[in-house]
Design a protein around this motif. Structure first.
Motif, short mmCIF file in Angstrom:
data_model
loop_
_atom_site.label_atom_id
_atom_site.label_comp_id
_atom_site.label_asym_id
_atom_site.label_seq_id
_atom_site.Cartn_x
_atom_site.Cartn_y
_atom_site.Cartn_z
N ILE A 77 1.01 -1.26 -0.13
CA ILE A 77 -0.07 0.07 -0.02
C ILE A 77 0.79 1.31 -0.06
CG2 ILE A 77 -0.24 0.28 2.51
CD1 ILE A 77 -3.25 0.70 1.91
N THR A 78 0.39 2.12 -0.81
CA THR A 78 1.32 3.48 -0.84
C THR A 78 0.41 4.95 -0.44
OG1 THR A 78 0.79 4.19 -2.99
CG2 THR A 78 2.44 2.31 -2.68
N GLU A 79 0.93 5.78 -0.57
CA GLU A 79 0.37 7.11 -0.16
C GLU A 79 -0.86 7.40 -1.44
OE1 GLU A 79 3.76 8.02 -2.77
OE2 GLU A 79 3.56 7.05 -1.03
N ASN A 80 -0.87 6.81 -2.51
CA ASN A 80 -1.64 6.95 -3.65
C ASN A 80 -2.85 6.07 -3.54
OD1 ASN A 80 0.12 8.75 -4.89
ND2 ASN A 80 1.30 7.06 -5.67
N ASP A 81 -3.01 5.13 -2.36
CA ASP A 81 -4.07 4.18 -2.32
C ASP A 81 -5.01 4.54 -1.15
OD1 ASP A 81 -2.47 2.70 -4.39
OD2 ASP A 81 -1.34 1.82 -2.73
N LEU A 82 -6.30 3.65 -1.23
CA LEU A 82 -7.27 3.84 -0.15
C LEU A 82 -7.17 2.51 0.44
CD1 LEU A 82 -9.71 5.34 0.94
CD2 LEU A 82 -10.98 4.47 -1.03
N LEU A 83 -7.50 2.62 1.70
CA LEU A 83 -7.95 1.39 2.64
C LEU A 83 -9.32 1.52 3.28
CD1 LEU A 83 -7.19 -1.25 4.17
CD2 LEU A 83 -6.72 0.21 6.33
N ILE A 84 -10.22 0.81 2.55
CA ILE A 84 -11.58 0.95 3.22
C ILE A 84 -11.66 -0.26 4.36
CG2 ILE A 84 -14.08 0.32 2.71
CD1 ILE A 84 -13.50 1.49 -0.39
N VAL A 85 -12.10 0.14 5.52
CA VAL A 85 -12.23 -0.66 6.73
C VAL A 85 -13.96 -0.85 7.01
CG1 VAL A 85 -11.86 -0.62 9.26
CG2 VAL A 85 -10.21 0.51 7.64
N GLY A 86 -14.04 -2.01 7.05
CA GLY A 86 -15.67 -2.34 7.33
C GLY A 86 -15.57 -3.00 8.88
N SER A 87 -16.31 -2.07 9.97
CA SER A 87 -16.30 -2.31 11.21
C SER A 87 -17.52 -1.74 11.74
CB SER A 87 -14.98 -2.20 11.86
OG SER A 87 -15.10 -2.31 13.27
N GLY A 88 -18.48 -2.29 12.10
CA GLY A 88 -19.83 -1.63 12.60
C GLY A 88 -19.33 -0.94 13.92
N ILE A 98 -4.69 -2.55 11.21
CA ILE A 98 -4.12 -2.66 9.73
C ILE A 98 -4.27 -1.05 9.32
CG2 ILE A 98 -4.92 -3.10 7.20
CD1 ILE A 98 -3.20 -5.26 8.85
N ALA A 99 -5.49 -0.50 9.90
CA ALA A 99 -5.62 0.93 9.49
C ALA A 99 -4.51 1.91 10.09
CB ALA A 99 -6.86 1.50 10.45
N LYS A 100 -4.02 1.61 11.26
CA LYS A 100 -2.70 2.28 11.83
C LYS A 100 -1.53 2.18 10.89
CE LYS A 100 -0.17 2.59 16.17
NZ LYS A 100 0.04 1.87 17.49
N LYS A 101 -1.46 0.86 10.52
CA LYS A 101 -0.06 0.66 9.61
C LYS A 101 -0.33 1.42 8.39
CE LYS A 101 2.98 -2.88 8.85
NZ LYS A 101 3.50 -4.23 9.31
N ALA A 102 -1.40 1.30 7.73
CA ALA A 102 -1.74 2.14 6.45
C ALA A 102 -1.43 3.52 6.56
CB ALA A 102 -3.21 1.80 6.09
N LYS A 103 -1.82 4.09 7.66
CA LYS A 103 -1.64 5.69 7.92
C LYS A 103 0.19 5.64 7.91
CE LYS A 103 -3.95 8.24 7.90
NZ LYS A 103 -4.31 8.81 6.48
#
Length: 186
Positions: A77-88, A98-103
């Motif tokens: 994943i890079t700065e040009n990408d999007l992570l979509i997190v699904g979590s109610g 994973i979100a923390k790592k993506a940031k």
């Protein structure tokens, strides 16, 4: 005897109510984020992950490069990408990690969930609320007669299909031409 017709009306009424209360501006921003991303990654757990996998597959049919976190062919994943997190709840451990790592890699993070005041808020650039009951039982949630968080998972899947149809219409995509992207080794 339990009547199918009565039960399906309850379920579909819940879904209609829920989808009608999702903020359309938030959905438009998410769609823009998807369009500008080089790659779109998805992370979730359980039945939420199943809904996200279906969304990723449909967006791939529209020519978007999609990946499920952890799949064997997942690229960096890079700065040009999007992570979509699904979590109610926005509190599930694996998606949070994973979100923390993506940031750390400066990727954009969008959270689709039910709880706006959650731990995921710290790592999300954008939030789309599906305002349904979660395991946390917060205020202002749409109640459900269905087991556990079924209404969230169903609404998430239909939100994904709605995003796909928005893309099809916005880009004037010929529906029949989409079959060229469908799996053909079946």
């Amino acid at each position: 005897m339990i009547n199918y017709s009565d039960i399906q009306k309850e379920v579909t009424t819940e879904i209609t109510t829920t989808l009608g209360q999702i903020n359309s501006n938030d959905v438009s921003v998410l769609l823009d984020e998807i369009k500008k991303a080089d790659k779109v990654f998805f992370v979730g757990v359980g039945r939420v992950l199943l809904s996200l996998e279906a969304i990723a597959k449909r967006l791939a049919h529209l020519g978007i490069r999609t990946y499920i976190v952890g799949q064997i062919t997942e690229p960096a994943i890079t700065e040009n990408d999007l992570l979509i997190v699904g979590s109610g709840s926005g509190e599930s451990s694996f998606p949070l990690i994973i979100a923390k790592k993506a940031k750390k890699f400066n990727a954009s993070v969008a959270h689709i969930g039910a709880n706006p005041n959650c731990s995921m808020k710290e790592y999300s650039d954008h939030f789309v609320r599906i305002p349904v009951s979660t395991k946390l039982q917060l205020e202002n949630e749409i109640p459900s007669v269905q087991p556990m968080t079924s209404l969230f998972e169903q609404s998430l899947l239909l939100l994904g299909d709605t995003l796909a149809l928005m893309l099809v219409r916005e880009q004037n995509i010929d529906m029949h031409s989409l079959w060229e992207y469908h799996a053909n080794l079946e």
